[in-house]
Motif scaffolding. Structure first.
Motif, PDB file in Angstrom:
ATOM      1  N   GLU A  32       1.018  -1.211  -0.235  1.00 23.26           N
ATOM      2  CA  GLU A  32       0.078   0.060  -0.100  1.00 23.26           C
ATOM      3  C   GLU A  32       0.844   1.379  -0.089  1.00 23.26           C
ATOM      4  OE1 GLU A  32      -2.765   0.358   3.446  1.00 23.26           O
ATOM      5  OE2 GLU A  32      -4.402   1.113   2.051  1.00 23.26           O
ATOM      6  N   ASP A  33       1.895   1.326   0.726  1.00 24.42           N
ATOM      7  CA  ASP A  33       2.805   2.398   0.724  1.00 24.42           C
ATOM      8  C   ASP A  33       3.934   2.539  -0.633  1.00 24.42           C
ATOM      9  OD1 ASP A  33       4.641   0.685   1.257  1.00 24.42           O
ATOM     10  OD2 ASP A  33       4.932   1.237   3.481  1.00 24.42           O
ATOM     11  N   GLY A  34       3.773   1.475  -1.390  1.00 21.77           N
ATOM     12  CA  GLY A  34       4.588   1.435  -2.476  1.00 21.77           C
ATOM     13  C   GLY A  34       6.044   1.382  -2.257  1.00 21.77           C
ATOM     14  N   GLN A  35       6.353   0.985  -1.000  1.00 23.16           N
ATOM     15  CA  GLN A  35       7.861   0.494  -0.811  1.00 23.16           C
ATOM     16  C   GLN A  35       8.358  -0.812  -0.658  1.00 23.16           C
ATOM     17  OE1 GLN A  35       8.799   2.726   3.072  1.00 23.16           O
ATOM     18  NE2 GLN A  35       7.733   4.468   2.262  1.00 23.16           N
ATOM     19  N   THR A  36       7.365  -1.762  -1.013  1.00 22.18           N
ATOM     20  CA  THR A  36       7.625  -3.008  -1.300  1.00 22.18           C
ATOM     21  C   THR A  36       7.056  -3.553  -2.272  1.00 22.18           C
ATOM     22  OG1 THR A  36       7.673  -3.435   1.138  1.00 22.18           O
ATOM     23  CG2 THR A  36       7.775  -5.088   0.151  1.00 22.18           C
ATOM     24  N   LEU A  37       7.886  -4.556  -3.173  1.00 20.78           N
ATOM     25  CA  LEU A  37       7.224  -5.326  -4.325  1.00 20.78           C
ATOM     26  C   LEU A  37       7.186  -6.785  -3.854  1.00 20.78           C
ATOM     27  CD1 LEU A  37       6.463  -4.898  -7.387  1.00 20.78           C
ATOM     28  CD2 LEU A  37       8.683  -5.640  -7.908  1.00 20.78           C
ATOM     29  N   VAL A  70      11.554  -1.336  -2.351  1.00 19.75           N
ATOM     30  CA  VAL A  70      11.655  -0.461  -3.719  1.00 19.75           C
ATOM     31  C   VAL A  70      12.370   0.881  -3.064  1.00 19.75           C
ATOM     32  CG1 VAL A  70      10.279   0.559  -5.070  1.00 19.75           C
ATOM     33  CG2 VAL A  70       9.420  -1.565  -4.540  1.00 19.75           C
ATOM     34  N   GLN A  71      13.552   1.119  -3.936  1.00 15.53           N
ATOM     35  CA  GLN A  71      14.215   2.461  -3.456  1.00 15.53           C
ATOM     36  C   GLN A  71      13.255   3.728  -4.090  1.00 15.53           C
ATOM     37  OE1 GLN A  71      16.402   1.529  -1.533  1.00 15.53           O
ATOM     38  NE2 GLN A  71      16.417  -0.678  -2.054  1.00 15.53           N
ATOM     39  N   GLN A  72      13.937   4.805  -3.540  1.00 19.21           N
ATOM     40  CA  GLN A  72      13.431   6.069  -4.245  1.00 19.21           C
ATOM     41  C   GLN A  72      13.424   5.766  -5.572  1.00 19.21           C
ATOM     42  OE1 GLN A  72      11.997   8.820  -3.025  1.00 19.21           O
ATOM     43  NE2 GLN A  72      11.585   7.801  -0.874  1.00 19.21           N
ATOM     44  N   ASP A  73      14.446   5.403  -6.259  1.00 19.09           N
ATOM     45  CA  ASP A  73      14.796   5.706  -7.854  1.00 19.09           C
ATOM     46  C   ASP A  73      14.049   4.413  -8.410  1.00 19.09           C
ATOM     47  OD1 ASP A  73      16.340   3.492  -7.167  1.00 19.09           O
ATOM     48  OD2 ASP A  73      18.125   4.179  -7.873  1.00 19.09           O
ATOM     49  N   GLY A  74      13.259   3.714  -7.724  1.00 19.50           N
ATOM     50  CA  GLY A  74      12.400   2.478  -8.389  1.00 19.50           C
ATOM     51  C   GLY A  74      13.234   1.355  -8.235  1.00 19.50           C
ATOM     52  N   SER A  75      14.581   1.351  -7.997  1.00 18.72           N
ATOM     53  CA  SER A  75      15.340  -0.087  -8.135  1.00 18.72           C
ATOM     54  C   SER A  75      14.892  -0.766  -6.931  1.00 18.72           C
ATOM     55  CB  SER A  75      16.847   0.475  -7.956  1.00 18.72           C
ATOM     56  OG  SER A  75      17.261   0.920  -6.680  1.00 18.72           O
ATOM     57  N   LEU A  76      15.342  -2.059  -6.878  1.00 19.13           N
ATOM     58  CA  LEU A  76      14.929  -3.173  -6.075  1.00 19.13           C
ATOM     59  C   LEU A  76      16.149  -3.608  -4.852  1.00 19.13           C
ATOM     60  CD1 LEU A  76      12.343  -5.067  -8.286  1.00 19.13           C
ATOM     61  CD2 LEU A  76      12.075  -3.225  -6.777  1.00 19.13           C
ATOM     62  N   SER A  77      15.926  -3.873  -3.732  1.00 21.55           N
ATOM     63  CA  SER A  77      16.846  -4.636  -3.052  1.00 21.55           C
ATOM     64  C   SER A  77      17.410  -5.734  -3.953  1.00 21.55           C
ATOM     65  CB  SER A  77      16.279  -5.082  -1.787  1.00 21.55           C
ATOM     66  OG  SER A  77      15.064  -6.038  -2.008  1.00 21.55           O
ATOM     67  N   ASP A  78      18.725  -6.142  -3.687  1.00 20.35           N
ATOM     68  CA  ASP A  78      19.337  -7.323  -4.392  1.00 20.35           C
ATOM     69  C   ASP A  78      18.600  -8.519  -4.077  1.00 20.35           C
ATOM     70  OD1 ASP A  78      21.169  -5.558  -5.113  1.00 20.35           O
ATOM     71  OD2 ASP A  78      22.758  -6.122  -3.934  1.00 20.35           O
ATOM     72  N   ASP A  79      18.235  -9.037  -2.868  1.00 18.65           N
ATOM     73  CA  ASP A  79      17.652 -10.100  -2.372  1.00 18.65           C
ATOM     74  C   ASP A  79      16.003  -9.759  -2.112  1.00 18.65           C
ATOM     75  OD1 ASP A  79      20.049 -11.664  -2.923  1.00 18.65           O
ATOM     76  OD2 ASP A  79      20.767 -10.791  -1.031  1.00 18.65           O
ATOM     77  N   PHE A  80      15.278 -10.947  -2.131  1.00 18.02           N
ATOM     78  CA  PHE A  80      14.011 -10.899  -1.633  1.00 18.02           C
ATOM     79  C   PHE A  80      13.891 -11.542  -0.206  1.00 18.02           C
ATOM     80  CE2 PHE A  80      13.948 -14.623  -4.141  1.00 18.02           C
ATOM     81  CZ  PHE A  80      13.268 -15.590  -3.294  1.00 18.02           C
ATOM     82  N   GLN A  81      13.122 -10.844   0.545  1.00 16.71           N
ATOM     83  CA  GLN A  81      12.621 -11.535   1.959  1.00 16.71           C
ATOM     84  C   GLN A  81      11.445 -12.539   1.663  1.00 16.71           C
ATOM     85  OE1 GLN A  81      11.147  -8.944   4.579  1.00 16.71           O
ATOM     86  NE2 GLN A  81      10.598 -10.450   6.361  1.00 16.71           N
ATOM     87  N   LYS A  82      11.728 -13.858   2.058  1.00 13.80           N
ATOM     88  CA  LYS A  82      10.744 -15.029   2.002  1.00 13.80           C
ATOM     89  C   LYS A  82       9.904 -14.904   3.043  1.00 13.80           C
ATOM     90  CE  LYS A  82      11.013 -19.727   0.881  1.00 13.80           C
ATOM     91  NZ  LYS A  82      10.751 -20.971   2.030  1.00 13.80           N
ATOM     92  N   ILE A  83       8.828 -14.923   2.717  1.00 17.41           N
ATOM     93  CA  ILE A  83       7.549 -14.835   3.829  1.00 17.41           C
ATOM     94  C   ILE A  83       6.819 -16.024   3.568  1.00 17.41           C
ATOM     95  CG2 ILE A  83       5.676 -13.668   4.796  1.00 17.41           C
ATOM     96  CD1 ILE A  83       7.303 -11.074   3.246  1.00 17.41           C
TER      97      ILE A  83
END
Ligand SMILES: *[C@@H]1O[C@H](CO)[C@@H](O)[C@H](O)[C@H]1NC(C)=O
Ligand SMILES: *[C@@H]1O[C@H](CO)[C@@H](O)[C@H](O)[C@H]1NC(C)=O
Ligand SMILES: *[C@@H]1O[C@H](CO)[C@@H](O)[C@H](O)[C@H]1NC(C)=O
Ligand SMILES: *[C@@H]1O[C@H](CO)[C@@H](O)[C@H](O)[C@H]1NC(C)=O
Ligand SMILES: *[C@@H]1O[C@H](CO)[C@@H](O)[C@H](O)[C@H]1NC(C)=O
Ligand SMILES: *[C@@H]1O[C@H](CO)[C@@H](O)[C@H](O)[C@H]1NC(C)=O
Length: 465
Positions: A213-218, A237-250
């Motif tokens: 909802e806050d746009g900070q996570t894909l 999701v970073q300010q410039d739209g780039s993504l963290s290298d790794d994902f968090q597994k939930i």
């Protein structure tokens, strides 16, 4: 407002037709635009779905009237090919996903996957006639194989795609209204699933991609291979739209198995995911209130959306053809409010909800009936079916492939050997040479003009050729 009509096509328009001036030029060229119906004259928005045909993917667009009802209007070439995932036996859900076509009301653009071309196409939406779409630039590579789900960010400036094939993961693009989609640096991120192109599923395949909802996570959802549960993959999701290298597994709560669609729970840092093996899962990112909730008698609950008016979620099950209304309370406890049978054997799959004036309407693809069912969500627990729009005859008249209703196109297997129930139970008779799985995904644009929104739907149909 210019509206077009093909003189040769007398399609089945189920709502009143306006006397607006019509322009026939556009539709004489049948190569990649087909006319399906006259303007209703009361369009408050549009619904879109893709045909996902292997020899040419088309977007079908329908007007949404002020009464919530649909009028089929146009079919527009998507600029690429459709493709069906591999199942054994073949099933009615081609991509095993939600979100194959998406629109942004903030930016007046629409995007679709072309799974058979490994590309994505971007279109502008004409605000005065939202079924009128124009391709922007050329289709672009999806950054992987078998793209199957899309998500726009809030202002429509970024689009992220989920690839589900042998090269699987996510990739994001800047939305440029002149050039089209421009790949964004540091957004191509792998899931490293052991998959094939096209994907094999539904078990073990990717399902859906959404922004938080806050746009900070894909977030991407992945189905398990029973008994191993699936999971959500979350990238920052970073300010410039780039993504963290790794994902968090939930992981889902105990009992969760096959996370499918994801619908954000408003005001909470949480997601409701349908679970084809159980009912639905609640993922609480901020706390410890995650749960897995059983829907008694469910077969494969896979698609979902949220109604602002009723405050409830609406889930569809392809096997039982039932819409299940779910309430999620302040403590993230999910309970079933009511169920609505759409007709046994109609095969309800993708759905979405729009607000028109003070009313919410739900659109459900009933795959085996070749209809889109429209429900008025009058109040919590009080949904009512107001239209069943047949698509097959209109599409056939428009010479749009694979929209014909095949009779007796599936049969029920007597033994379902899987540990979960799924459309595997349905099989296409091999005598039908063309098995068309049509993806329809409805989109809702609320931040744009108040009375306008877009919907996309996803579905599967069968052509008897
Ligand atoms: C569309 O409008 C034209 C002109 O009014 C009419 O002849 C035609 O029958 C209409 N088509 C449909 C499908 O209603
Ligand atoms: C239809 O449009 C396409 C693309 O604009 C063009 O290449 C083709 O020649 C047109 N066909 C006819 C019959 O006008
Ligand atoms: C990937 O899946 C295939 C088919 O199930 C299997 O044969 C292969 O061993 C798997 N590869 C890995 C690295 O797990
Ligand atoms: C869940 O979180 C709340 C508040 O953070 C805490 O009081 C409670 O003990 C937690 N419950 C469990 C089962 O961990
Ligand atoms: C939520 O949990 C709190 C603490 O257990 C309880 O007081 C409250 O009544 C619950 N709210 C709902 C809607 O169940
Ligand atoms: C689809 O419809 C046909 C004809 O009405 C019916 O025989 C069949 O059982 C239905 N299949 C499914 C999967 O609902």
């Amino acid at each position: 407002m210019k509206l077009s009509i093909a003189s040769v096509l007398l399609s089945l328009v189920l709502v009143s037709v306006s006397g607006r001036p019509l322009d026939s030029r556009q539709t004489r060229n049948n190569s990649n635009r087909k006319q399906m119906g006259n303007a209703s004259g009361v369009a408050a928005g549009a619904a879109y779905f893709i045909t996902n045909e292997p020899d040419g993917n088309f977007i079908v667009a329908a007007d949404i009237g002020n009464d919530g009802k649909l009028t089929l209007r146009r079919a527009i070439g998507a600029g690429g090919l459709g493709e069906h995932g591999i199942t054994d036996p073949n099933g009615p859900d081609p991509l095993f996903t939600q979100g194959a076509i998406k629109a942004s009301s903030a930016a007046n653009v629409l995007a679709t996957v072309n799974p058979g071309s490994n590309t994505l196409s971007l279109f502008t939406i004409d605000p005065n006639d939202p079924t009128n779409l124009q391709l922007i630039g050329a289709p672009v590579g999806s950054g992987g194989e078998f793209p199957v789900s899309l998500a726009f960010n809030k202002d429509g400036s970024q689009l992220c795609a989920l690839n589900g094939g042998a090269i699987n993961g996510v990739n994001c693009f800047a939305v440029d209204k002149q050039k089209g989609l421009v790949s964004l640096a540091n957004t191509n991120r792998a899931l490293n699933l052991n998959q094939t192109t096209p994907a094999t599923g539904p078990a073990g395949s990717v399902s859906h991609i959404v922004f938080s909802e806050d746009g900070q996570t894909l977030v991407a959802s992945v189905k398990g291979v029973p008994p191993t549960p699936g999971f959500l993959a979350a990238w920052a999701v970073q300010q410039d739209g780039s993504l963290s290298d790794d994902f968090q597994k939930i992981d889902p709560a105990d009992g969760g198995l096959l996370p499918f669609s994801m619908t954000v729970i408003p005001g909470k840092n949480a997601i409701l995911a349908t679970d084809a093996g159980l009912g639905f899962d609640i993922f609480d990112f901020g706390g410890n209130a995650s749960s897995a909730v059983k829907i008694d008698g469910q077969s494969a609950t896979c698609w979902s959306s949220f109604s602002k008016k009723t405050g409830n979620f609406y889930l569809t099950d392809i096997g039982t053809s039932i819409v299940t209304e779910v309430n999620v309370d302040d403590n993230l406890t999910g309970t079933i409010v009511k169920q609505y049978a759409q007709g046994q054997g109609t095969g309800t799959i993708d759905n979405d909800i729009v607000t028109v004036g003070n009313n919410d309407f739900m659109y459900v693809l009933a795959a085996n009936a070749t209809t889109i069912d429209v429900l008025a969500l009058n109040a919590a627990g009080k949904a009512q079916t107001i239209q069943k729009l047949g698509v097959a005859a209109t599409a056939q008249k428009a010479n749009l492939k694979c929209f014909q209703r095949a009779r007796h196109d599936y049969f029920r297997e007597t033994v379902d050997q899987r540990p979960f129930h799924f459309p595997h139970k349905w099989r296409f008779l091999s005598s039908y040479p063309c098995v068309a799985l049509v993806n329809v995904k409805f989109y809702v644009f609320l931040s744009w003009l108040p009375s306008r929104f877009y919907i996309s739907v996803r579905r599967l149909l069968v052509l008897r050729s």
